[in-house]
Design a protein around this motif. Structure first.
Motif, PDB file in Angstrom:
ATOM      1  N   LYS A  32       0.700  -1.313   0.105  1.00  0.00           N
ATOM      2  CA  LYS A  32       0.002  -0.100  -0.180  1.00  0.00           C
ATOM      3  C   LYS A  32       0.901   1.484  -0.070  1.00  0.00           C
ATOM      4  O   LYS A  32       0.652   2.089  -0.887  1.00  0.00           O
ATOM      5  CB  LYS A  32      -1.082   0.014   1.353  1.00  0.00           C
ATOM      6  N   SER A  66      -0.863  -6.115  28.456  1.00  0.00           N
ATOM      7  CA  SER A  66      -2.193  -5.829  27.333  1.00  0.00           C
ATOM      8  C   SER A  66      -2.305  -6.871  26.431  1.00  0.00           C
ATOM      9  O   SER A  66      -3.345  -7.574  26.231  1.00  0.00           O
ATOM     10  CB  SER A  66      -2.039  -4.432  26.645  1.00  0.00           C
ATOM     11  N   ASP A  86     -12.498  -6.438   9.380  1.00  0.00           N
ATOM     12  CA  ASP A  86     -13.434  -5.712   8.486  1.00  0.00           C
ATOM     13  C   ASP A  86     -14.201  -4.887   9.130  1.00  0.00           C
ATOM     14  O   ASP A  86     -14.787  -3.994   8.443  1.00  0.00           O
ATOM     15  CB  ASP A  86     -14.257  -7.030   7.671  1.00  0.00           C
ATOM     16  N   ARG A 112     -10.175   5.832  20.764  1.00  0.00           N
ATOM     17  CA  ARG A 112      -8.755   5.520  21.157  1.00  0.00           C
ATOM     18  C   ARG A 112      -8.462   4.100  21.402  1.00  0.00           C
ATOM     19  O   ARG A 112      -7.585   3.356  20.627  1.00  0.00           O
ATOM     20  CB  ARG A 112      -8.239   6.344  22.331  1.00  0.00           C
ATOM     21  N   HIS A 169       1.295   0.089  17.518  1.00  0.00           N
ATOM     22  CA  HIS A 169       0.283   1.336  17.598  1.00  0.00           C
ATOM     23  C   HIS A 169      -0.952   1.051  18.103  1.00  0.00           C
ATOM     24  O   HIS A 169      -1.825   1.361  17.722  1.00  0.00           O
ATOM     25  CB  HIS A 169       0.132   1.316  15.922  1.00  0.00           C
ATOM     26  N   MET A 170      -0.718   0.204  19.292  1.00  0.00           N
ATOM     27  CA  MET A 170      -2.017   0.520  20.276  1.00  0.00           C
ATOM     28  C   MET A 170      -1.416   1.575  21.280  1.00  0.00           C
ATOM     29  O   MET A 170      -0.133   1.888  21.575  1.00  0.00           O
ATOM     30  CB  MET A 170      -2.103  -0.756  21.124  1.00  0.00           C
ATOM     31  N   MET A 214      -3.740   4.635  11.442  1.00  0.00           N
ATOM     32  CA  MET A 214      -3.008   4.557  10.333  1.00  0.00           C
ATOM     33  C   MET A 214      -3.810   4.533   9.117  1.00  0.00           C
ATOM     34  O   MET A 214      -5.019   3.779   9.120  1.00  0.00           O
ATOM     35  CB  MET A 214      -2.015   3.448  10.271  1.00  0.00           C
ATOM     36  N   GLY A 274      -9.428 -12.090  23.989  1.00  0.00           N
ATOM     37  CA  GLY A 274     -10.331 -11.294  23.723  1.00  0.00           C
ATOM     38  C   GLY A 274     -10.792 -10.513  24.937  1.00  0.00           C
ATOM     39  O   GLY A 274     -11.596  -9.723  25.318  1.00  0.00           O
ATOM     40  N   HIS A 311      -3.559 -10.113  27.813  1.00  0.00           N
ATOM     41  CA  HIS A 311      -5.159 -10.181  27.999  1.00  0.00           C
ATOM     42  C   HIS A 311      -5.730 -10.228  26.628  1.00  0.00           C
ATOM     43  O   HIS A 311      -7.093 -10.831  26.454  1.00  0.00           O
ATOM     44  CB  HIS A 311      -5.337  -8.869  28.601  1.00  0.00           C
ATOM     45  N   ILE A 312      -5.135  -9.572  25.661  1.00  0.00           N
ATOM     46  CA  ILE A 312      -5.796  -9.435  24.350  1.00  0.00           C
ATOM     47  C   ILE A 312      -5.905 -10.840  23.550  1.00  0.00           C
ATOM     48  O   ILE A 312      -6.957 -11.310  22.956  1.00  0.00           O
ATOM     49  CB  ILE A 312      -5.209  -8.484  23.558  1.00  0.00           C
ATOM     50  N   ALA A 344      -2.924  -7.731  10.183  1.00  0.00           N
ATOM     51  CA  ALA A 344      -3.073  -8.114  11.764  1.00  0.00           C
ATOM     52  C   ALA A 344      -1.775  -7.894  12.381  1.00  0.00           C
ATOM     53  O   ALA A 344      -0.690  -8.182  11.644  1.00  0.00           O
ATOM     54  CB  ALA A 344      -3.771  -9.188  12.149  1.00  0.00           C
ATOM     55  N   GLY A 345      -1.684  -7.383  13.578  1.00  0.00           N
ATOM     56  CA  GLY A 345      -0.409  -7.628  14.416  1.00  0.00           C
ATOM     57  C   GLY A 345       0.462  -6.132  14.442  1.00  0.00           C
ATOM     58  O   GLY A 345       1.648  -6.378  14.757  1.00  0.00           O
ATOM     59  N   HIS A 346      -0.128  -5.187  14.070  1.00  0.00           N
ATOM     60  CA  HIS A 346       0.604  -3.980  14.145  1.00  0.00           C
ATOM     61  C   HIS A 346       0.513  -3.399  15.624  1.00  0.00           C
ATOM     62  O   HIS A 346      -0.085  -2.324  15.950  1.00  0.00           O
ATOM     63  CB  HIS A 346       0.086  -2.813  13.150  1.00  0.00           C
ATOM     64  N   MET A 379      -6.330  -3.972  28.220  1.00  0.00           N
ATOM     65  CA  MET A 379      -5.309  -3.436  27.751  1.00  0.00           C
ATOM     66  C   MET A 379      -5.226  -2.017  28.313  1.00  0.00           C
ATOM     67  O   MET A 379      -6.133  -1.365  28.664  1.00  0.00           O
ATOM     68  CB  MET A 379      -5.537  -3.265  26.086  1.00  0.00           C
ATOM     69  N   ILE A 417     -10.081  -7.603  25.928  1.00  0.00           N
ATOM     70  CA  ILE A 417      -9.738  -6.480  25.329  1.00  0.00           C
ATOM     71  C   ILE A 417      -9.943  -5.159  26.392  1.00  0.00           C
ATOM     72  O   ILE A 417      -9.301  -4.076  26.375  1.00  0.00           O
ATOM     73  CB  ILE A 417     -10.335  -5.932  24.206  1.00  0.00           C
ATOM     74  N   ARG A 476      -7.946  -8.598   8.038  1.00  0.00           N
ATOM     75  CA  ARG A 476      -8.132  -7.803   6.846  1.00  0.00           C
ATOM     76  C   ARG A 476      -7.062  -7.501   5.957  1.00  0.00           C
ATOM     77  O   ARG A 476      -6.096  -6.981   6.576  1.00  0.00           O
ATOM     78  CB  ARG A 476      -9.134  -6.733   7.082  1.00  0.00           C
ATOM     79  N   SER A 524      -6.666   1.103  18.543  1.00  0.00           N
ATOM     80  CA  SER A 524      -5.743   0.371  18.947  1.00  0.00           C
ATOM     81  C   SER A 524      -6.114  -1.080  18.346  1.00  0.00           C
ATOM     82  O   SER A 524      -5.297  -1.825  17.894  1.00  0.00           O
ATOM     83  CB  SER A 524      -5.509   0.222  20.593  1.00  0.00           C
ATOM     84  N   LEU A 525      -7.425  -1.364  18.498  1.00  0.00           N
ATOM     85  CA  LEU A 525      -7.810  -2.749  18.285  1.00  0.00           C
ATOM     86  C   LEU A 525      -7.841  -2.871  16.570  1.00  0.00           C
ATOM     87  O   LEU A 525      -7.682  -4.122  16.289  1.00  0.00           O
ATOM     88  CB  LEU A 525      -9.181  -3.069  18.809  1.00  0.00           C
ATOM     89  N   HIS A 582      -5.394  -1.487  14.587  1.00  0.00           N
ATOM     90  CA  HIS A 582      -4.182  -1.959  14.216  1.00  0.00           C
ATOM     91  C   HIS A 582      -3.680  -3.478  14.763  1.00  0.00           C
ATOM     92  O   HIS A 582      -3.049  -4.297  14.066  1.00  0.00           O
ATOM     93  CB  HIS A 582      -3.217  -0.929  15.137  1.00  0.00           C
ATOM     94  N   ILE A 583      -4.362  -3.650  15.928  1.00  0.00           N
ATOM     95  CA  ILE A 583      -4.038  -4.995  16.412  1.00  0.00           C
ATOM     96  C   ILE A 583      -4.521  -6.283  15.647  1.00  0.00           C
ATOM     97  O   ILE A 583      -3.992  -7.253  15.567  1.00  0.00           O
ATOM     98  CB  ILE A 583      -4.172  -5.105  18.041  1.00  0.00           C
ATOM     99  N   PHE A 584      -5.905  -6.151  15.469  1.00  0.00           N
ATOM    100  CA  PHE A 584      -6.413  -7.222  14.649  1.00  0.00           C
ATOM    101  C   PHE A 584      -6.699  -7.087  13.099  1.00  0.00           C
ATOM    102  O   PHE A 584      -7.020  -8.104  12.501  1.00  0.00           O
ATOM    103  CB  PHE A 584      -7.898  -7.376  15.374  1.00  0.00           C
ATOM    104  N   SER A 585      -6.681  -5.853  12.607  1.00  0.00           N
ATOM    105  CA  SER A 585      -7.311  -5.558  11.359  1.00  0.00           C
ATOM    106  C   SER A 585      -8.419  -6.158  10.780  1.00  0.00           C
ATOM    107  O   SER A 585      -8.540  -7.297   9.920  1.00  0.00           O
ATOM    108  CB  SER A 585      -6.142  -6.072  10.543  1.00  0.00           C
ATOM    109  N   ALA A 601      -4.153   2.936   6.315  1.00  0.00           N
ATOM    110  CA  ALA A 601      -4.749   1.703   5.694  1.00  0.00           C
ATOM    111  C   ALA A 601      -5.878   1.032   6.417  1.00  0.00           C
ATOM    112  O   ALA A 601      -6.775   0.207   6.272  1.00  0.00           O
ATOM    113  CB  ALA A 601      -3.680   0.708   5.761  1.00  0.00           C
ATOM    114  N   PHE A 602      -6.189   1.482   7.929  1.00  0.00           N
ATOM    115  CA  PHE A 602      -7.032   0.999   8.845  1.00  0.00           C
ATOM    116  C   PHE A 602      -8.403   1.916   8.873  1.00  0.00           C
ATOM    117  O   PHE A 602      -9.035   1.840   9.613  1.00  0.00           O
ATOM    118  CB  PHE A 602      -6.328   0.841  10.125  1.00  0.00           C
ATOM    119  N   ASN A 657     -13.506 -11.216   9.359  1.00  0.00           N
ATOM    120  CA  ASN A 657     -12.629 -10.353  10.434  1.00  0.00           C
ATOM    121  C   ASN A 657     -13.491  -9.704  11.416  1.00  0.00           C
ATOM    122  O   ASN A 657     -13.789  -8.487  10.849  1.00  0.00           O
ATOM    123  CB  ASN A 657     -11.393  -9.580   9.868  1.00  0.00           C
TER     124      ASN A 657
END
Lengths: 327, 327
Positions: free
Chosen positions: A90, A255, B263, B251, A172-173, B291, B168, A258-259, A167-169, B173, B170, A163, B255-256, B258-261, B293-294, B139
């Motif tokens: 992207k 965090s 849909d 906020r 940036h939490m 970001m 989960g 837990h997530i 995932a996994g950024h 966090m 969440i 998507r 975070s979620l 970025h973490i899970f991407s 892309a999200f 997702n």
């Protein structure tokens, strides 16, 4: 008595490529995760996609020159966010010209075997899962701490993609309201506090107002490495900074416990070279602030060091090949 | 010409049970997600496991009294953290005596069909995935905001469970360093800032020092609901509090992303009744700080309202039955 079943030795090999902002590395990796050959160059990061793809081809040609085994595929780890479902970069901040670029299709033109594309944090997580510190486990959170913070997750025995495979950024939490500016444009990100870059910036600020530290003395630059070195020499400020770093990492990792509820957290990246110094503070944070059911989860250092992504991207090619065979 | 294949109508039904700290609810749910019968009681939360299991049996007996179809199983949603792999409640804070309690095995004794146990956030996520706002998507991050904050995740078309099925959480966090105390024992958790309980506590604090608000006037209590009501009536302080709440949720949700991407992000729980008021602030946060892309990921209100978990736990029983048939 002879064994009833004899599995033939797995002679497959795959190519792993770790495309990074500073180096491109390629390796020939076998089904045991052993690196049979490797090559690297400094990334021509500003030269545009054509030149970078030519670098990758040159490196892979070199390691494939005397590869006798069956090469089943190539896995390429790339800085994100990359849409690995569509195979399109992207907008890679560290590589010029990779904007809406059909990276997988262009790579595929170069090779007779299948190309797998993966975001770098996920590729490294796969490396640690198949051949490193998370071997045999079904739930792994991999955290890489270097100039930034990235990551990848294995959940329920599968790679977590989400998507567009983005995932996994986890860098940036947000961990602080109205917090420090992050390179991503956000505020208060884990990366903006916990990365090696952030540690160095904190150290430079703190050293200015402190007469009693070796940090920055003689006009020397301060980076993450010099903070840990000074801490080892007993510098009080440096030790405070490192303790604070361990606490920040402990908070972020708590965090993530837990997530994701992982079986293990694996810490890689440049700062993980100092893992032994960070571990006690990190462990203490988890033991105090994680919910009881999550406190016994181990936080360990990556076993493959700087090769997690290189080996992981090859592992993805091997896994894809095994999946094709099953069908 | 007749159709080549005619799928017979799916006549299977399953029982869903939503075991909560205040209410136990049971429903007979068909393969389209329609509730055919339902019953509920106040939870005998302090009476111990035997009495609570008797409640569940009484409620399910009532809804099964005239169920003509094939009942394929029962899904039970429970407050966590519960080890749903082993089927053991580790320590449910809202239900007395559920400490190391073999919940699934004890439930199984009561029924001739298979029992599925699921953490409540995950069960609700499944409800929205199969029959609600996330239908057809692979997702999904489901966030429930009420007295606490919980959640559940669908990733790559599968339920994310993690170690002991405890993924989960969440709400825990950390979003602020050295932050507000959380019921979990931690500090600075998303739940400690974003829950309805936290909103009410902030409102009570703010109302004390503010002459120009209806909040708490006439000695009336302040809860989440009254803050939103006052905001609708144009109360300035109440509107500030609600805007702040939207920002906190934005906020956490960023975070979620970025973490899970995902849909889509689906927001349920009591506070989601005020979703229309919260959405603009929430969307604005995501559009500014996620970001690029999200940023286009939708954040929507749960479609099943308070029934996400009830329908989702039945859906889990239906899914398990379908998986058995495939084998």
């Amino acid at each position: 008595m002879a064994a009833r079943t004899l599995t033939p030795p797995d002679t497959r090999v795959a190519v792993g490529v770790d495309l990074g902002g500073t180096h491109v590395r390629a390796a020939l990796v076998d089904a045991r995760g052993t690196i049979r050959a490797r090559a690297e160059e400094r990334t021509e990061a500003t030269a545009g996609p054509d030149r970078v793809l030519a670098q990758i081809k040159r490196l892979t040609d070199a390691i494939l020159a005397d590869a006798p085994e069956e090469v089943v595929g190539i896995g390429v780890s790339t800085p994100g966010p990359v849409d690995t479902i569509a195979g399109v970069a992207k907008n890679i901040p560290t590589l010029a010209g990779f904007v809406g670029y059909p990276l997988r299709a262009e790579l595929q033109k170069q090779y007779p075997f299948p190309v797998i594309l993966e975001n770098d944090g996920i590729a490294a997580a796969v490396g640690e899962w198949r051949f490193g510190a998370g071997r045999g486990l079904d739930n792994i959170v991999y955290v890489t701490i270097s100039t930034g913070i990235g990551g990848g997750v294995i959940a329920d025995g599968r790679v977590l993609r989400g998507r567009m495979g983005m995932a996994g950024h986890i860098g940036h939490m947000s961990i602080a309201p109205d917090g420090a500016l992050c390179p991503c444009g956000g505020r208060g990100c884990f990366e903006a506090y916990g990365s090696g870059t952030a540690l160095a910036a904190r150290a430079r600020m703190a050293a200015v107002g402190c007469g009693d530290t070796v940090l920055g003395r003689d006009g020397g630059g301060i980076d993450g490495r010099s903070v840990f070195a000074a801490a080892r020499d007993g510098d009080r400020l440096a030790n405070q900074l490192v303790d604070e770093e361990a606490e920040i990492l402990g908070r972020g990792i708590t965090s993530l416990l837990h997530i994701f509820s992982p079986d293990i957290v694996v810490v890689g990246g440049g700062l993980s070279e100092e893992f032994d110094r960070l571990q006690p503070g990190l462990r203490s944070y988890v033991a105090t602030f994680a919910m009881p059911a999550f406190r016994d989860v181990n936080v360990v250092k990556a076993a493959l060091g700087q090769n997690s992504g290189l080996v992981g991207s090859a592992a993805l090619a091997l896994l894809a090949d095994a999946a094709r065979e099953e069908r």
